[in-house]
Write a protein that holds these residues in place. Sequence first.
Motif, PDB file in Angstrom:
ATOM      1  N   THR A  98       0.879  -1.170   0.000  1.00 34.83           N
ATOM      2  CA  THR A  98       0.000   0.000   0.000  1.00 34.83           C
ATOM      3  C   THR A  98       0.917   1.220   0.000  1.00 34.83           C
ATOM      4  N   SER A  99       0.455   2.283  -0.616  1.00 31.42           N
ATOM      5  CA  SER A  99       1.393   3.397  -0.785  1.00 31.42           C
ATOM      6  C   SER A  99       1.590   4.205   0.489  1.00 31.42           C
ATOM      7  N   GLY A 100       0.928   3.813   1.541  1.00 28.25           N
ATOM      8  CA  GLY A 100       1.218   4.435   2.830  1.00 28.25           C
ATOM      9  C   GLY A 100       0.604   5.817   2.998  1.00 28.25           C
ATOM     10  N   THR A 101      -0.495   6.092   2.274  1.00 30.13           N
ATOM     11  CA  THR A 101      -1.150   7.392   2.423  1.00 30.13           C
ATOM     12  C   THR A 101      -1.581   7.595   3.872  1.00 30.13           C
ATOM     13  N   THR A 102      -1.978   6.519   4.526  1.00 26.42           N
ATOM     14  CA  THR A 102      -2.478   6.674   5.886  1.00 26.42           C
ATOM     15  C   THR A 102      -1.692   5.845   6.914  1.00 26.42           C
ATOM     16  N   PHE A 139       3.696  -0.087 -10.854  1.00 27.35           N
ATOM     17  CA  PHE A 139       3.941  -0.374  -9.435  1.00 27.35           C
ATOM     18  C   PHE A 139       2.764   0.101  -8.582  1.00 27.35           C
ATOM     19  N   HIS A 140       1.731   0.669  -9.186  1.00 31.35           N
ATOM     20  CA  HIS A 140       0.585   1.140  -8.422  1.00 31.35           C
ATOM     21  C   HIS A 140      -0.563   0.145  -8.616  1.00 31.35           C
ATOM     22  N   ALA A 141      -0.687  -0.777  -7.646  1.00 33.46           N
ATOM     23  CA  ALA A 141      -1.757  -1.786  -7.693  1.00 33.46           C
ATOM     24  C   ALA A 141      -1.836  -2.427  -9.078  1.00 33.46           C
ATOM     25  N   GLY A 150      -9.282   6.834 -11.407  1.00 37.00           N
ATOM     26  CA  GLY A 150      -9.594   6.448 -10.035  1.00 37.00           C
ATOM     27  C   GLY A 150      -8.391   6.754  -9.167  1.00 37.00           C
ATOM     28  N   GLY A 151      -8.399   6.188  -7.969  1.00 34.43           N
ATOM     29  CA  GLY A 151      -7.280   6.448  -7.060  1.00 34.43           C
ATOM     30  C   GLY A 151      -7.634   7.548  -6.092  1.00 34.43           C
ATOM     31  N   SER A 152      -8.397   8.527  -6.533  1.00 34.17           N
ATOM     32  CA  SER A 152      -9.064   9.476  -5.647  1.00 34.17           C
ATOM     33  C   SER A 152     -10.303   9.973  -6.386  1.00 34.17           C
ATOM     34  N   LEU A 175     -14.252   7.437 -17.113  1.00 34.54           N
ATOM     35  CA  LEU A 175     -14.971   6.327 -16.491  1.00 34.54           C
ATOM     36  C   LEU A 175     -14.391   6.223 -15.084  1.00 34.54           C
ATOM     37  N   HIS A 176     -15.202   6.605 -14.100  1.00 26.51           N
ATOM     38  CA  HIS A 176     -14.720   6.717 -12.726  1.00 26.51           C
ATOM     39  C   HIS A 176     -14.739   5.340 -12.053  1.00 26.51           C
ATOM     40  N   ALA A 177     -13.635   4.981 -11.415  1.00 29.41           N
ATOM     41  CA  ALA A 177     -13.556   3.667 -10.754  1.00 29.41           C
ATOM     42  C   ALA A 177     -12.994   3.841  -9.354  1.00 29.41           C
ATOM     43  N   TRP A 178     -13.373   2.942  -8.483  1.00 27.54           N
ATOM     44  CA  TRP A 178     -12.871   2.977  -7.099  1.00 27.54           C
ATOM     45  C   TRP A 178     -12.226   1.642  -6.759  1.00 27.54           C
ATOM     46  N   MET A 219      -8.657  -0.192  -4.236  1.00 32.67           N
ATOM     47  CA  MET A 219      -7.456   0.016  -3.442  1.00 32.67           C
ATOM     48  C   MET A 219      -6.519  -1.175  -3.651  1.00 32.67           C
ATOM     49  N   THR A 220      -5.269  -1.009  -3.226  1.00 28.81           N
ATOM     50  CA  THR A 220      -4.285  -2.074  -3.407  1.00 28.81           C
ATOM     51  C   THR A 220      -4.851  -3.405  -2.896  1.00 28.81           C
ATOM     52  N   GLU A 221      -5.541  -3.347  -1.774  1.00 29.42           N
ATOM     53  CA  GLU A 221      -6.066  -4.564  -1.143  1.00 29.42           C
ATOM     54  C   GLU A 221      -7.236  -5.181  -1.915  1.00 29.42           C
ATOM     55  N   THR A 223     -20.249   9.472  -9.086  1.00 33.97           N
ATOM     56  CA  THR A 223     -20.213   8.587  -7.917  1.00 33.97           C
ATOM     57  C   THR A 223     -19.057   7.595  -8.108  1.00 33.97           C
ATOM     58  N   GLN A 224     -18.792   6.783  -7.080  1.00 31.42           N
ATOM     59  CA  GLN A 224     -17.756   5.757  -7.229  1.00 31.42           C
ATOM     60  C   GLN A 224     -18.334   4.537  -7.934  1.00 31.42           C
ATOM     61  N   GLY A 225     -19.600   4.616  -8.316  1.00 34.38           N
ATOM     62  CA  GLY A 225     -20.190   3.585  -9.177  1.00 34.38           C
ATOM     63  C   GLY A 225     -20.769   2.413  -8.431  1.00 34.38           C
ATOM     64  N   GLY A 283     -11.719   1.373   5.356  1.00 30.01           N
ATOM     65  CA  GLY A 283     -11.321   2.693   5.873  1.00 30.01           C
ATOM     66  C   GLY A 283     -11.915   3.830   5.053  1.00 30.01           C
ATOM     67  N   ASP A 284     -12.732   3.516   4.059  1.00 27.53           N
ATOM     68  CA  ASP A 284     -13.430   4.553   3.288  1.00 27.53           C
ATOM     69  C   ASP A 284     -14.853   4.669   3.821  1.00 27.53           C
ATOM     70  N   VAL A 285     -15.320   5.910   3.899  1.00 26.05           N
ATOM     71  CA  VAL A 285     -16.673   6.146   4.408  1.00 26.05           C
ATOM     72  C   VAL A 285     -17.573   6.503   3.221  1.00 26.05           C
ATOM     73  N   ASP A 327     -15.574  10.212   2.382  1.00 30.92           N
ATOM     74  CA  ASP A 327     -14.219  10.535   2.818  1.00 30.92           C
ATOM     75  C   ASP A 327     -13.495   9.265   3.230  1.00 30.92           C
ATOM     76  N   ARG A 328     -12.233   9.461   3.640  1.00 28.69           N
ATOM     77  CA  ARG A 328     -11.543   8.378   4.336  1.00 28.69           C
ATOM     78  C   ARG A 328     -11.798   8.574   5.814  1.00 28.69           C
ATOM     79  N   THR A 329     -11.839   7.499   6.566  1.00 27.57           N
ATOM     80  CA  THR A 329     -12.127   7.670   8.002  1.00 27.57           C
ATOM     81  C   THR A 329     -11.111   8.623   8.641  1.00 27.57           C
ATOM     82  N   GLY A 356       0.551  10.111  -6.536  1.00 29.21           N
ATOM     83  CA  GLY A 356      -0.098  11.287  -7.113  1.00 29.21           C
ATOM     84  C   GLY A 356      -1.374  11.731  -6.428  1.00 29.21           C
ATOM     85  N   LYS A 357      -1.616  11.249  -5.186  1.00 26.74           N
ATOM     86  CA  LYS A 357      -2.822  11.723  -4.494  1.00 26.74           C
ATOM     87  C   LYS A 357      -2.453  12.901  -3.603  1.00 26.74           C
ATOM     88  N   PHE A 358      -3.469  13.708  -3.239  1.00 28.19           N
ATOM     89  CA  PHE A 358      -3.206  14.805  -2.311  1.00 28.19           C
ATOM     90  C   PHE A 358      -2.659  14.203  -1.008  1.00 28.19           C
TER      91      PHE A 358
HETATM   92  P1  ADP Z   1      -3.185   4.205  -0.350  1.00 23.04           P
HETATM   93  O1  ADP Z   1      -4.246   3.548   0.491  1.00 23.04           O
HETATM   94  O2  ADP Z   1      -1.865   4.102   0.261  1.00 23.04           O
HETATM   95  O3  ADP Z   1      -3.550   5.597  -0.805  1.00 23.04           O
HETATM   96  P2  ADP Z   1      -4.237   2.889  -2.641  1.00 23.04           P
HETATM   97  O4  ADP Z   1      -3.819   3.266  -3.996  1.00 23.04           O
HETATM   98  O5  ADP Z   1      -4.488   1.481  -2.369  1.00 23.04           O
HETATM   99  O6  ADP Z   1      -3.119   3.398  -1.697  1.00 23.04           O
HETATM  100  O7  ADP Z   1      -5.469   3.789  -2.284  1.00 23.04           O
HETATM  101  C1  ADP Z   1      -6.764   3.324  -2.071  1.00 23.04           C
HETATM  102  C2  ADP Z   1      -7.630   4.431  -1.565  1.00 23.04           C
HETATM  103  O8  ADP Z   1      -7.733   5.481  -2.523  1.00 23.04           O
HETATM  104  C3  ADP Z   1      -9.061   4.025  -1.323  1.00 23.04           C
HETATM  105  O9  ADP Z   1      -9.203   3.394  -0.079  1.00 23.04           O
HETATM  106  C4  ADP Z   1      -9.782   5.372  -1.372  1.00 23.04           C
HETATM  107  O10 ADP Z   1      -9.662   6.077  -0.153  1.00 23.04           O
HETATM  108  C5  ADP Z   1      -9.012   6.113  -2.423  1.00 23.04           C
HETATM  109  N1  ADP Z   1      -9.701   5.996  -3.700  1.00 23.04           N
HETATM  110  C6  ADP Z   1      -9.431   5.161  -4.719  1.00 23.04           C
HETATM  111  N2  ADP Z   1     -10.264   5.375  -5.748  1.00 23.04           N
HETATM  112  C7  ADP Z   1     -11.116   6.367  -5.361  1.00 23.04           C
HETATM  113  C8  ADP Z   1     -12.230   7.038  -5.967  1.00 23.04           C
HETATM  114  N3  ADP Z   1     -12.630   6.752  -7.182  1.00 23.04           N
HETATM  115  N4  ADP Z   1     -12.853   7.983  -5.244  1.00 23.04           N
HETATM  116  C9  ADP Z   1     -12.466   8.293  -4.004  1.00 23.04           C
HETATM  117  N5  ADP Z   1     -11.431   7.717  -3.386  1.00 23.04           N
HETATM  118  C10 ADP Z   1     -10.758   6.761  -4.046  1.00 23.04           C
END
Ligand code: ADP
Length: 571
Positions: free
Chosen positions: A209-213, A254-256, A327-329, A347-350, A352-354, A379-381, A439-441, A454-456, A547-549
Amino acid sequence: MVRPAGLPSTFKDLLFDLLEVSPVEGLMQDYELSLQHVLWRIEHLHQKKEVVTKLDHGVHRMTNAEMVPRINRLAGALKRLGIKPGDRVATLAFNNHRHLELYYAVPCMGAVLHTLNLRLFPQHLEFIINDAEDKVLFVDQALIPLLKPLIGKIPSVKQLVLMTDTPAASHSEDGLGDMLDYETLLAAESDGYPWPKLSERMAAAMCYTSGTTGNPKGVVYSHRSQFLHTMGVLQGDSLGITEKDTVLPIVPMFHANSWGLPYACGMAGSKVLLPDRFMGDAKSVVELAEQEGATILAGVPTIWINTVAYLKETGKRLPKVHTVICGGSAVPRALMEGMDAVGLRILHAWGMTETSPLGSVARPRSDTRPGDELKARLTQGVVNSGVEIRISDPATGEELPWDGVAFGEIQVRGPWIARGYHNGYDPGKLTEDGWFRTGDVAKITPEGYIEIVDRTKDVIKSGGEWISSVELENAVMSHPKIMEAAVIGLAHPKWDERPVAYAVPKPEFKGKVTQEEVIEFLKDKVAKWWLPDEVRFIDEVPKTSVGKFDKKVLRASAEPIHAGVKEEAKN
Ligand code: ADP
């Protein structure tokens, strides 16, 4: 596992024993699901399809018919280097043809492909390599400087292999010991490799996991999970990639697993375009897409912010591209509209690495009213078939209704969802009944659209109520003078936390936009008590390695909320 005579091994067996019935077995083959099948398709069905990699000058072009013998040779070389089933083989590489060859050779010979994130700090790389106990490490010539700080600190790595077009350079590197050259290694092997019989539960790849949290944790994919994920993402209501497509994954390998695209393209038979080290360069990416006839692009939102700007500036367009997987955020509305305006449909997708990573895809359903299309796409679909989803109340753990109002933590289960991490980290990620806590709300609408709030860890708790930082930053980013914005919660003596926005003005409005005008703009877009206490202007929002905030960085350096907070804003 063999069931000892007379001893029930599962609850189901016990039940059958008690009821004195035995289940009737189907008469289908026990075909092991593995990535060897994808390689088989490339070899037998898609020989003429090309893999094109961007180079400093021009491109490297190779057909699958040329790539397959190289994959065989690479497996031979790995065996000669002593790689055995289960051994981890690391890559530190851009999206290029050699990296793609490793994607096949390593898992198909029974070893585990470990893709290293080249944007990590050296101490993170060191931690990850040691945690995974990588045996051999393949590195792109341009990335050698990243390895230098690790000399002497990664004892499990017995061999470095340099990937370059100019092998002589491999001898000029200092301090890294004897590096082998990729092309020389391949030249010494034969075109055929006796691929072993694999079990579908064997590990195929791992990705941290990229360690964002928090600290990076190793997610270990099996052949079965990769196979099913590949089939899952190919479905029409998912990413819907076909043999007719030409796919340009800008999302790093290297990203998922580059969102599963390398295997999806192999299974479908799509032509593949790889941007190598040019993935952040809008001009190069657009040129590659244009020259090679890309139909599908894929990358995180930040990539498209630059691309829209470039397309607008140059007047160029990519009429063959029918889909931009993003996707990714969360995709900000302003970005979706900006992309629509230049003819690129997101095309929006949601995921995570897991979750391998695909969890859901936002394709408006057939009953969507025309005016609601954009809303549905933002929406995240809807959850991908193969995966089950629920939302759970963070306080009570109770499952919440899909009414588009209640929100709680997303929990998922399915054959490509992690059940644990390498070395047993963070065992609490699974609920007692076996669902993965993301961990996503989110809220879920009655139609099944997921709307991430959001994220928790990022949600702002103000006076006992939650404010979605994501929603607020989307509203700020829709201001015509703002390019990017991130919102964080900062400590407040009365309200616990209050939102503060960090905004980057568009270049032409630098110094020409005020906090008051942004807050005024937000007044009819969010609830009054959501209005940020401050808008702070910055040159760039810090980004994570993918590349996420990076709100962790913003929080760490944030000035406290200034005194004299406008109380009326919260009433
Ligand atoms: P990290 O958890 O270290 O950021 P990941 O690439 O696995 O690495 O990130 C997954 C997280 O990214 C998800 O749990 C979610 O919070 C966020 N995410 C991914 N896709 C979306 C999306 N389409 N909309 C909102 N958040 C997203």
